[in-house]
Design a protein around this motif. Sequence first.
Motif, PDB file in Angstrom:
ATOM      1  N   LYS A 140      84.874 -46.003  20.865  1.00  0.00           N
ATOM      2  CA  LYS A 140      83.708 -45.613  21.643  1.00  0.00           C
ATOM      3  C   LYS A 140      83.293 -46.678  22.656  1.00  0.00           C
ATOM      4  N   SER A 141      83.754 -47.889  22.493  1.00  0.00           N
ATOM      5  CA  SER A 141      83.456 -48.934  23.478  1.00  0.00           C
ATOM      6  C   SER A 141      84.315 -48.784  24.739  1.00  0.00           C
ATOM      7  N   ASN A 142      85.239 -47.837  24.719  1.00  0.00           N
ATOM      8  CA  ASN A 142      86.118 -47.563  25.862  1.00  0.00           C
ATOM      9  C   ASN A 142      85.535 -46.386  26.649  1.00  0.00           C
ATOM     10  N   PRO A 143      85.172 -46.580  27.920  1.00  0.00           N
ATOM     11  CA  PRO A 143      84.630 -45.460  28.698  1.00  0.00           C
ATOM     12  C   PRO A 143      85.536 -44.228  28.717  1.00  0.00           C
ATOM     13  N   ALA A 144      86.842 -44.430  28.515  1.00  0.00           N
ATOM     14  CA  ALA A 144      87.771 -43.294  28.517  1.00  0.00           C
ATOM     15  C   ALA A 144      87.469 -42.313  27.386  1.00  0.00           C
ATOM     16  N   PHE A 145      86.874 -42.794  26.297  1.00  0.00           N
ATOM     17  CA  PHE A 145      86.457 -41.906  25.207  1.00  0.00           C
ATOM     18  C   PHE A 145      85.448 -40.893  25.732  1.00  0.00           C
ATOM     19  N   LEU A 153      83.698 -30.963  27.517  1.00  0.00           N
ATOM     20  CA  LEU A 153      82.437 -30.241  27.604  1.00  0.00           C
ATOM     21  C   LEU A 153      82.283 -29.512  28.934  1.00  0.00           C
ATOM     22  N   SER A 154      82.869 -30.058  29.974  1.00  0.00           N
ATOM     23  CA  SER A 154      82.820 -29.377  31.274  1.00  0.00           C
ATOM     24  C   SER A 154      83.573 -28.053  31.219  1.00  0.00           C
ATOM     25  N   ALA A 155      84.591 -27.987  30.377  1.00  0.00           N
ATOM     26  CA  ALA A 155      85.354 -26.754  30.224  1.00  0.00           C
ATOM     27  C   ALA A 155      84.593 -25.707  29.419  1.00  0.00           C
ATOM     28  N   LYS A 156      83.634 -26.146  28.615  1.00  0.00           N
ATOM     29  CA  LYS A 156      82.880 -25.232  27.741  1.00  0.00           C
ATOM     30  C   LYS A 156      81.508 -24.868  28.294  1.00  0.00           C
ATOM     31  N   HIS A 157      80.932 -25.776  29.085  1.00  0.00           N
ATOM     32  CA  HIS A 157      79.562 -25.591  29.563  1.00  0.00           C
ATOM     33  C   HIS A 157      79.533 -25.763  31.085  1.00  0.00           C
ATOM     34  N   SER A 158      78.515 -25.248  31.693  1.00  0.00           N
ATOM     35  CA  SER A 158      78.336 -25.417  33.137  1.00  0.00           C
ATOM     36  C   SER A 158      77.634 -26.745  33.398  1.00  0.00           C
ATOM     37  N   LEU A 159      78.427 -27.766  33.661  1.00  0.00           N
ATOM     38  CA  LEU A 159      77.864 -29.097  33.907  1.00  0.00           C
ATOM     39  C   LEU A 159      77.935 -29.415  35.396  1.00  0.00           C
ATOM     40  N   ASP A 160      76.840 -29.908  35.932  1.00  0.00           N
ATOM     41  CA  ASP A 160      76.856 -30.354  37.322  1.00  0.00           C
ATOM     42  C   ASP A 160      77.485 -31.732  37.446  1.00  0.00           C
ATOM     43  N   SER A 161      77.296 -32.553  36.421  1.00  0.00           N
ATOM     44  CA  SER A 161      77.837 -33.911  36.432  1.00  0.00           C
ATOM     45  C   SER A 161      77.817 -34.451  35.011  1.00  0.00           C
ATOM     46  N   PRO A 162      78.510 -35.577  34.768  1.00  0.00           N
ATOM     47  CA  PRO A 162      78.440 -36.195  33.429  1.00  0.00           C
ATOM     48  C   PRO A 162      77.015 -36.542  33.011  1.00  0.00           C
ATOM     49  N   ALA A 163      76.124 -36.712  33.972  1.00  0.00           N
ATOM     50  CA  ALA A 163      74.732 -37.063  33.665  1.00  0.00           C
ATOM     51  C   ALA A 163      73.985 -35.924  32.982  1.00  0.00           C
ATOM     52  N   ASP A 164      74.592 -34.737  32.914  1.00  0.00           N
ATOM     53  CA  ASP A 164      73.994 -33.638  32.146  1.00  0.00           C
ATOM     54  C   ASP A 164      74.125 -33.874  30.638  1.00  0.00           C
ATOM     55  N   ILE A 165      74.925 -34.870  30.255  1.00  0.00           N
ATOM     56  CA  ILE A 165      75.113 -35.201  28.843  1.00  0.00           C
ATOM     57  C   ILE A 165      74.259 -36.420  28.504  1.00  0.00           C
ATOM     58  N   VAL A 166      73.436 -36.271  27.478  1.00  0.00           N
ATOM     59  CA  VAL A 166      72.588 -37.377  27.009  1.00  0.00           C
ATOM     60  C   VAL A 166      73.183 -37.908  25.707  1.00  0.00           C
ATOM     61  N   PHE A 167      73.492 -39.194  25.689  1.00  0.00           N
ATOM     62  CA  PHE A 167      74.133 -39.820  24.532  1.00  0.00           C
ATOM     63  C   PHE A 167      73.164 -40.779  23.855  1.00  0.00           C
ATOM     64  N   SER A 180      78.999 -46.087  31.826  1.00  0.00           N
ATOM     65  CA  SER A 180      80.130 -46.310  32.747  1.00  0.00           C
ATOM     66  C   SER A 180      80.870 -45.018  33.059  1.00  0.00           C
ATOM     67  N   ALA A 181      80.852 -44.087  32.092  1.00  0.00           N
ATOM     68  CA  ALA A 181      81.511 -42.795  32.289  1.00  0.00           C
ATOM     69  C   ALA A 181      80.590 -41.768  32.941  1.00  0.00           C
ATOM     70  N   GLY A 182      79.365 -42.186  33.283  1.00  0.00           N
ATOM     71  CA  GLY A 182      78.455 -41.315  34.002  1.00  0.00           C
ATOM     72  C   GLY A 182      77.431 -40.580  33.168  1.00  0.00           C
ATOM     73  N   LEU A 183      77.461 -40.784  31.843  1.00  0.00           N
ATOM     74  CA  LEU A 183      76.487 -40.116  30.984  1.00  0.00           C
ATOM     75  C   LEU A 183      75.126 -40.799  31.084  1.00  0.00           C
ATOM     76  N   ARG A 184      74.102 -40.072  30.704  1.00  0.00           N
ATOM     77  CA  ARG A 184      72.797 -40.695  30.497  1.00  0.00           C
ATOM     78  C   ARG A 184      72.749 -41.119  29.041  1.00  0.00           C
ATOM     79  N   ALA A 185      72.700 -42.403  28.803  1.00  0.00           N
ATOM     80  CA  ALA A 185      72.800 -42.918  27.436  1.00  0.00           C
ATOM     81  C   ALA A 185      71.607 -43.790  27.113  1.00  0.00           C
ATOM     82  N   HIS A 186      71.160 -43.687  25.872  1.00  0.00           N
ATOM     83  CA  HIS A 186      69.983 -44.425  25.430  1.00  0.00           C
ATOM     84  C   HIS A 186      70.270 -45.146  24.114  1.00  0.00           C
TER      85      HIS A 186
END
Length: 198
Positions: A140-145, A153-167, A180-186
Amino acid sequence: MSKEKIFLFDADGVLTLPEEVFSVIYARSRGLDIEPFDEFFKKEWDNFVTGKSDLKDHIRENPDLWQWDGMPEELLTYWFKSEDIRNDEMIESVSSIRAKGTPCYLATEQEKYRGSYMRDIMFKDLFDGYFITADIGLKKSNPAFFEHIVKELSAKHSLDSPADIVFIDDSQAKVDAAISAGLRAHLFTGVDQFKEQI
């Protein structure tokens, strides 16, 4: 929370709250030196959580370390139950988020057997899907994960960008990898803080 968002949750430290790691519990209960276990986890554990090594084989092939007389499956059952201490408040939060129509997924760094335990027993039916490092072959420390997750998830859901995912994770290094992979992470510091964020 809009329905377009997807939540991605870490397991250990967020959804589970074990007081001690298994190696400490195990060494103490059997009167064993903890140092060889510390060395094992420091030097070899990455191979297990990325699916390169099999934990049952390791237990079978390293009796000097494990000193276990039974079947490897019995040791793993003991292991997983000892760390099955759930954060009920967070689990209720996940259920509440899903009930409102927002997809929730687990993203956890596990070797394959504990990953299966989480999917099939510990968090069965709690999530819309499960991303386990041993299955994906990346830590999980690898952005490629997280890039892998975004693609899935983009294949399953209508995502505008990786920022639609909150981690949500209790490790800053893993939060940084997700960002780094574009998610919104907290960074998770507690249930109250999480509820304030959402």
